[in-house]
Design a protein around this motif. Structure first.
Motif, PDB file in Angstrom:
ATOM      1  N   LYS A 118      42.370   9.051  35.718  1.00 26.14           N
ATOM      2  CA  LYS A 118      42.219   9.294  34.283  1.00 26.14           C
ATOM      3  C   LYS A 118      40.811   9.795  33.953  1.00 26.14           C
ATOM      4  CE  LYS A 118      41.602   4.300  33.661  1.00 26.14           C
ATOM      5  NZ  LYS A 118      42.156   3.498  34.737  1.00 26.14           N
ATOM      6  N   LEU A 119      40.643  10.175  32.713  1.00 22.92           N
ATOM      7  CA  LEU A 119      39.366  10.759  32.286  1.00 22.92           C
ATOM      8  C   LEU A 119      38.597   9.798  31.396  1.00 22.92           C
ATOM      9  CD1 LEU A 119      40.602  14.352  31.560  1.00 22.92           C
ATOM     10  CD2 LEU A 119      39.050  13.634  33.362  1.00 22.92           C
ATOM     11  N   GLY A 120      37.304  10.104  31.219  1.00 20.49           N
ATOM     12  CA  GLY A 120      36.467   9.298  30.322  1.00 20.49           C
ATOM     13  C   GLY A 120      35.866   8.098  31.028  1.00 20.49           C
ATOM     14  N   ALA A 121      35.189   8.356  32.159  1.00 24.83           N
ATOM     15  CA  ALA A 121      34.572   7.276  32.927  1.00 24.83           C
ATOM     16  C   ALA A 121      33.625   6.478  32.040  1.00 24.83           C
ATOM     17  CB  ALA A 121      33.819   7.853  34.108  1.00 24.83           C
ATOM     18  N   PRO A 122      33.628   5.137  32.193  1.00 16.90           N
ATOM     19  CA  PRO A 122      32.794   4.298  31.326  1.00 16.90           C
ATOM     20  C   PRO A 122      31.305   4.497  31.601  1.00 16.90           C
ATOM     21  CG  PRO A 122      33.727   3.008  33.113  1.00 16.90           C
ATOM     22  CD  PRO A 122      34.334   4.371  33.227  1.00 16.90           C
ATOM     23  N   LYS A 123      30.515   4.391  30.541  1.00 13.54           N
ATOM     24  CA  LYS A 123      29.058   4.411  30.715  1.00 13.54           C
ATOM     25  C   LYS A 123      28.694   3.055  31.307  1.00 13.54           C
ATOM     26  CE  LYS A 123      28.148   8.088  27.895  1.00 13.54           C
ATOM     27  NZ  LYS A 123      27.541   9.323  28.267  1.00 13.54           N
ATOM     28  N   LYS A 124      27.739   3.069  32.173  1.00 19.47           N
ATOM     29  CA  LYS A 124      27.355   1.788  32.768  1.00 19.47           C
ATOM     30  C   LYS A 124      25.848   1.653  32.682  1.00 19.47           C
ATOM     31  CE  LYS A 124      27.006  -1.285  36.400  1.00 19.47           C
ATOM     32  NZ  LYS A 124      27.659  -2.315  37.105  1.00 19.47           N
ATOM     33  N   ALA A 125      25.409   0.500  32.182  1.00 17.24           N
ATOM     34  CA  ALA A 125      23.966   0.257  32.098  1.00 17.24           C
ATOM     35  C   ALA A 125      23.466  -0.030  33.500  1.00 17.24           C
ATOM     36  CB  ALA A 125      23.706  -0.935  31.196  1.00 17.24           C
ATOM     37  N   ILE A 126      22.450   0.693  33.929  1.00 19.66           N
ATOM     38  CA  ILE A 126      21.925   0.413  35.266  1.00 19.66           C
ATOM     39  C   ILE A 126      20.441   0.060  35.175  1.00 19.66           C
ATOM     40  CG2 ILE A 126      23.585   1.859  36.506  1.00 19.66           C
ATOM     41  CD1 ILE A 126      21.100   3.818  36.831  1.00 19.66           C
TER      42      ILE A 126
ATOM     43  N   ILE B 257      18.891   2.250  41.675  1.00 21.68           N
ATOM     44  CA  ILE B 257      18.790   3.592  42.262  1.00 21.68           C
ATOM     45  C   ILE B 257      17.625   3.740  43.238  1.00 21.68           C
ATOM     46  CG2 ILE B 257      20.021   4.842  40.450  1.00 21.68           C
ATOM     47  CD1 ILE B 257      17.228   5.700  39.412  1.00 21.68           C
ATOM     48  N   GLU B 258      16.661   2.810  43.147  1.00 21.45           N
ATOM     49  CA  GLU B 258      15.456   2.953  43.989  1.00 21.45           C
ATOM     50  C   GLU B 258      15.764   3.109  45.477  1.00 21.45           C
ATOM     51  OE1 GLU B 258      12.721  -0.197  43.096  1.00 21.45           O
ATOM     52  OE2 GLU B 258      11.981   0.897  41.336  1.00 21.45           O
ATOM     53  N   GLY B 259      16.708   2.308  45.943  1.00 20.71           N
ATOM     54  CA  GLY B 259      17.035   2.334  47.369  1.00 20.71           C
ATOM     55  C   GLY B 259      17.640   3.657  47.817  1.00 20.71           C
TER      56      GLY B 259
ATOM     57  N   VAL C 290      19.556  12.059  37.465  1.00 20.11           N
ATOM     58  CA  VAL C 290      20.469  10.991  37.862  1.00 20.11           C
ATOM     59  C   VAL C 290      21.776  11.079  37.081  1.00 20.11           C
ATOM     60  CG1 VAL C 290      20.781   8.484  37.999  1.00 20.11           C
ATOM     61  CG2 VAL C 290      18.530   9.483  38.457  1.00 20.11           C
ATOM     62  N   PHE C 291      22.875  11.116  37.810  1.00 20.48           N
ATOM     63  CA  PHE C 291      24.201  11.054  37.202  1.00 20.48           C
ATOM     64  C   PHE C 291      24.799   9.695  37.525  1.00 20.48           C
ATOM     65  CE2 PHE C 291      23.542  15.550  37.692  1.00 20.48           C
ATOM     66  CZ  PHE C 291      24.235  16.157  36.650  1.00 20.48           C
ATOM     67  N   ILE C 292      25.418   9.091  36.523  1.00 19.80           N
ATOM     68  CA  ILE C 292      26.145   7.856  36.806  1.00 19.80           C
ATOM     69  C   ILE C 292      27.590   8.058  36.372  1.00 19.80           C
ATOM     70  CG2 ILE C 292      26.337   5.393  36.275  1.00 19.80           C
ATOM     71  CD1 ILE C 292      23.170   5.716  35.835  1.00 19.80           C
TER      72      ILE C 292
ATOM     73  N   VAL D  10       5.472  26.092  44.163  1.00 18.85           N
ATOM     74  CA  VAL D  10       5.935  25.453  45.394  1.00 18.85           C
ATOM     75  C   VAL D  10       6.092  23.965  45.140  1.00 18.85           C
ATOM     76  CG1 VAL D  10       5.395  24.917  47.804  1.00 18.85           C
ATOM     77  CG2 VAL D  10       4.860  27.178  46.883  1.00 18.85           C
ATOM     78  N   LEU D  11       7.303  23.486  45.285  1.00 15.55           N
ATOM     79  CA  LEU D  11       7.563  22.053  45.102  1.00 15.55           C
ATOM     80  C   LEU D  11       7.558  21.396  46.485  1.00 15.55           C
ATOM     81  CD1 LEU D  11       8.413  19.885  42.966  1.00 15.55           C
ATOM     82  CD2 LEU D  11      10.765  20.359  43.635  1.00 15.55           C
ATOM     83  N   GLU D  12       6.528  20.557  46.725  1.00 16.73           N
ATOM     84  CA  GLU D  12       6.397  19.925  48.050  1.00 16.73           C
ATOM     85  C   GLU D  12       7.430  18.810  48.231  1.00 16.73           C
ATOM     86  OE1 GLU D  12       4.256  20.909  50.342  1.00 16.73           O
ATOM     87  OE2 GLU D  12       2.773  22.095  49.228  1.00 16.73           O
ATOM     88  N   GLU D  13       7.492  17.936  47.247  1.00 15.11           N
ATOM     89  CA  GLU D  13       8.437  16.814  47.339  1.00 15.11           C
ATOM     90  C   GLU D  13       9.819  17.312  46.904  1.00 15.11           C
ATOM     91  OE1 GLU D  13       7.766  13.983  48.647  1.00 15.11           O
ATOM     92  OE2 GLU D  13       5.635  14.482  48.885  1.00 15.11           O
ATOM     93  N   PRO D  14      10.863  16.778  47.485  1.00 14.86           N
ATOM     94  CA  PRO D  14      12.193  17.300  47.128  1.00 14.86           C
ATOM     95  C   PRO D  14      12.613  16.941  45.704  1.00 14.86           C
ATOM     96  CG  PRO D  14      12.391  15.406  48.581  1.00 14.86           C
ATOM     97  CD  PRO D  14      10.934  15.725  48.508  1.00 14.86           C
ATOM     98  N   LEU D  15      13.402  17.821  45.126  1.00 12.37           N
ATOM     99  CA  LEU D  15      14.065  17.510  43.860  1.00 12.37           C
ATOM    100  C   LEU D  15      15.317  16.721  44.219  1.00 12.37           C
ATOM    101  CD1 LEU D  15      14.796  17.934  40.821  1.00 12.37           C
ATOM    102  CD2 LEU D  15      15.791  20.118  41.493  1.00 12.37           C
ATOM    103  N   GLU D  16      15.416  15.513  43.678  1.00  7.50           N
ATOM    104  CA  GLU D  16      16.543  14.653  44.063  1.00  7.50           C
ATOM    105  C   GLU D  16      17.583  14.599  42.947  1.00  7.50           C
ATOM    106  OE1 GLU D  16      15.551  11.036  46.220  1.00  7.50           O
ATOM    107  OE2 GLU D  16      13.440  11.594  46.100  1.00  7.50           O
ATOM    108  N   ILE D  17      18.798  14.950  43.295  1.00  3.05           N
ATOM    109  CA  ILE D  17      19.895  14.881  42.334  1.00  3.05           C
ATOM    110  C   ILE D  17      20.835  13.782  42.811  1.00  3.05           C
ATOM    111  CG2 ILE D  17      21.771  16.152  41.209  1.00  3.05           C
ATOM    112  CD1 ILE D  17      20.216  18.746  41.934  1.00  3.05           C
ATOM    113  N   LEU D  18      20.868  12.686  42.073  1.00  2.00           N
ATOM    114  CA  LEU D  18      21.670  11.540  42.485  1.00  2.00           C
ATOM    115  C   LEU D  18      22.980  11.518  41.706  1.00  2.00           C
ATOM    116  CD1 LEU D  18      19.295   8.433  42.557  1.00  2.00           C
ATOM    117  CD2 LEU D  18      19.868   9.983  44.393  1.00  2.00           C
TER     118      LEU D  18
END
Lengths: 258, 438
Positions: free
Chosen positions: B66-74, B79-81, B92-94, B149-157
């Motif tokens: 189904k559609l409409g995934a619930p928002k979740k407080a995090i 996400i640190e790990g 960050v996508f949740i 030049v971006l040295e550190e990676p762009l992280e898409i979670l």
């Protein structure tokens, strides 16, 4: 140290070993000679537990903590942990595994078995230095993939390096001299001699007397069609060098009447 | 089966659209509606379609999606790990929705969120692309300034929580890298409740535009739940003198389908489409890549490796197109697979469509087992059979992982693969395989 009685072994149904009897004691060096296809390499592989060979008869008793044990019950890695070492005729290349990672994994698994402390990476590197010096090897060998792109001589030196690190009780060196030039042969022989003691034993599988000038055997055995047809002292190797194998083969077949 | 599932999805999207209509501008809403009616015409793909020959996607989809995934407080701890650097640029996508409070970008990277896009070079108009467009409530645009030049990676979670069970997530991300800029990005899909194996369906789309002279590395690491379905497209347009390097790592999901395409649009453009999948149980991983050499003097290289245990099934298709005017093209492709069980299966096929005559295109595929001689060698040195197998699996994947250029990303993903092998059964049996080379 090891007592082989009437050992028979097959590969894919064809019998290669047809009743080997051999006893090797601590402190001894034995040489196993014989023409191509006589079963020399097979004997070494069977003792080390190669899964392609099937033992069909006889026994291999090996001294484990003062008791004789039939090693056929042991897996190849368990035999290694009990001090059996096979130096390969054609050392295997393993791309993607570094030499030092391999040596450390191997050393630590044997240490753990023997109740000794494992070694951390920096400490292990220091420990290796004297072994590398003994075999006149550059430390850059440690960071290369196991045997990958090594020359024939480098591969054989790498085998003896592993032997030096693992400090086995029984070393089976399968054609360690093949493909070596005289300088490399001297270095390999120097390594093997330095590791000799009254507590360990060495079995050299070889075609040529040349190696035996540098590593002097206590006993020489001639293997033919899966049986030892003659045993003697180091002078037997010299005689073979002069006369070849034919006279012995003739003698043995006449003696057996077949 | 495929018909029922299509109808189910259409009904779900229609109900979802009723709500969406209230808050969406009419023009934007109509684009979504059009996408849905196009999807209705196509339906879900079946195995009769050449590009889905080895994968029946609808058989993996659950009928209660189904559609409409619930928002979740995090919390930040959640996400640190999963981050390489806790202070690096990240989005960050949740459960499929972007969480602005955890997103952070520096001044050289701009972010805009749009309700619509009708990019001329947009995503494929295949079933799943249309479905994504019909569902995705927003499009995320990331733009990297020129000469940066971006040295550190762009992280898409892409984090999925247990609450996402039975939901469909459709993230849509567009990345545009300005001329002469250089970035590495890690797009990381993972499930926080991995052990509880929720069912969900991630249908993700990522578009990347590499402007002139830019250098872009996109690494995707997929660790979704073993009951999830992950279907994702990564589509790159590579302009003059620029390089696009893609690495797709698949560890999770019951069905993972990776559509990766790179369009070499102008001279001296280069692309690498590398990847690795390590799967077990009844996992199915299908990698479909297309490298399109539009013009002359473009180059590409490809190494895809697979390790398969138990009853898993892997698929690799490497399509290389060389257009009639694209002379002096150099392209290499290699697919290597390691089967650890008798029941595991691999289909591999190169598809070469070469219409120019002065080109160099090489391809090859192998399917093998653990080398007995290597295993015996390790064992004669005291290494147990199990450990020897793990070492040889690691050695096999190392060559693939070494293709990741960014050291930080490589160091982050390599242990994920290495630690995965201790969950493997690695049966000591003869294996089977099929090579459908043409």
């Amino acid at each position: 140290m090891i007592k082989i009685k009437d050992l028979h072994a097959n590969i894919e149904g064809s019998e290669i070993l047809r009743g080997i009897n051999l006893t090797v004691n601590a402190g001894e060096v034995h040489a196993i000679m014989g023409p191509n296809g006589s079963g020399k390499s097979t004997l070494a592989k069977v003792i080390a537990g190669h899964p392609s060979y099937e033992v069909t008869g006889g026994s291999i008793e090996y001294d484990v903590n003062g008791k004789n044990k039939d090693i056929q019950e042991l897996e190849p890695d368990e035999r290694a942990k009990e001090g059996i070492f096979l130096g390969f005729q054609y050392p295997i290349e393993i791309p993607g595994v570094t030499n030092i990672g391999f040596l450390r994994e191997s050393f630590n698994s044997i240490c753990t078995h023997q109740g000794a402390q494992e070694m951390e990476a920096p400490e292990f590197r220091t420990f290796l230095q004297s072994k590398l010096d003994l075999l006149e090897m550059e430390s850059s060998f440690l960071d290369r993939s196991v045997n990958q792109g090594f020359s024939g001589g480098e591969k054989k030196k790498n085998e003896i390096l592993q032997m030096a690190v693992l400090n086995p009780r029984l070393s089976l060196l399968d054609e360690t001299d093949s493909g070596l030039d005289i300088d490399a042969l001297k270095i390999v022989a120097k390594g093997v001699n330095a590791l000799k003691s009254k507590f360990n034993a060495t079995v050299l599988v070889t075609h040529y007397q040349r190696l035996l000038n540098f590593i002097v055997p206590d006993k020489v055995h001639v293997l033919y069609k899966g049986r030892i047809i003659k045993s003697g002292g180091k002078e037997l190797a010299l005689e073979l060098e002069k006369r070849g194998y034919d006279w012995l083969i003739k003698e043995s077949t006449e003696g057996k009447g077949n | 089966m495929s018909q029922d599932m299509s109808t189910h999805l259409i009904n779900e999207v229609k109900a979802f659209h009723k709500e969406l209509k209230k808050e969406y501008p009419e023009a934007s809403f109509n684009l979504k509606k059009n996408a849905l009616s196009e999807f209705e015409k196509l339906g879900l793909p079946d195995k009769k379609e050449e590009i889905w020959k080895y994968t029946n996607a609808s058989s993996f989809l659950n009928s209660n999606l189904k559609l409409g995934a619930p928002k979740k407080a995090i919390t930040p701890q959640m996400i640190e790990g999963y981050l390489i650097n806790t202070d690096s640029n990240r989005i960050v996508f949740i459960n499929g929705n972007m969480e602005s409070s955890y997103t952070f970008l520096n001044e050289n990277i701009s972010l805009s969120i749009k309700k619509e896009s009708d990019l001329p070079n947009g995503f494929s108009k295949d079933s799943f692309g249309l479905l994504n467009k019909a569902i995705s409530p927003e499009e995320i645009f990331i733009e990297i300034k020129p000469n940066f030049v971006l040295e550190e990676p762009l992280e898409i979670l892409h984090l999925t929580t247990l609450e996402n069970d039975s939901f469909i997530n459709c993230p849509r991300v567009h990345i545009k890298v300005g001329s002469y800029s250089k970035i590495s990005t890690l797009e990381h899909f993972f499930c926080e409740a991995y052990e509880k194996t929720p069912h969900y369906f991630v249908n993700a789309q990522t578009s990347i535009i590499c402007e002139e002279g830019s250098s872009v590395e996109h690494v995707k690491c997929q660790r979704d739940s073993l009951k999830a379905v992950h279907i994702a497209e990564v589509k790159a347009i590579v302009k003059k003198d620029s390089a696009f390097k893609s690495f797709t790592l698949s560890l999770g999901a019951n069905l993972a389908r990776n559509n990766i395409s790179s369009l070499l649009e102008d001279t001296w453009a280069h692309t690498n489409i590398h990847g690795l999948f390590v799967i077990k149980e009844d996992q199915h991983c299908d990698n479909y890549s297309v490298i399109d050499h539009k013009v002359a003097n473009t180059t590409s290289d490809q190494l895809f490796k697979g390790v398969l245990d138990e009853k898993s099934h892997g698929v690799f298709t490497g399509k290389v197109i060389v257009n009639p005017d694209a002379q002096q093209v150099n392209s290499g492709q290699l697919n290597k697979n390691l089967l650890l069980s008798k029941s595991a299966k691999v289909n591999t096929r190169p598809i070469l469509e070469i219409e120019a005559d002065d080109v160099k295109c090489a391809h090859g595929a192998t399917i093998g087992q653990i080398d007995e001689n290597q295993a015996f060698y390790l064992r004669t040195r005291g290494v147990s059979e199990r450990k020897a197998q793990e070492i040889l699996c690691q050695a096999f994947v190392q060559e693939a992982l070494d293709q990741i250029s960014h050291i930080g990303i490589r160091k982050f993903v390599s242990p994920l693969v290495e630690n995965y092998f201790n969950q493997f059964k690695i049966l000591d049996e003869k294996t089977q395989g099929a090579n459908d080379g043409n």
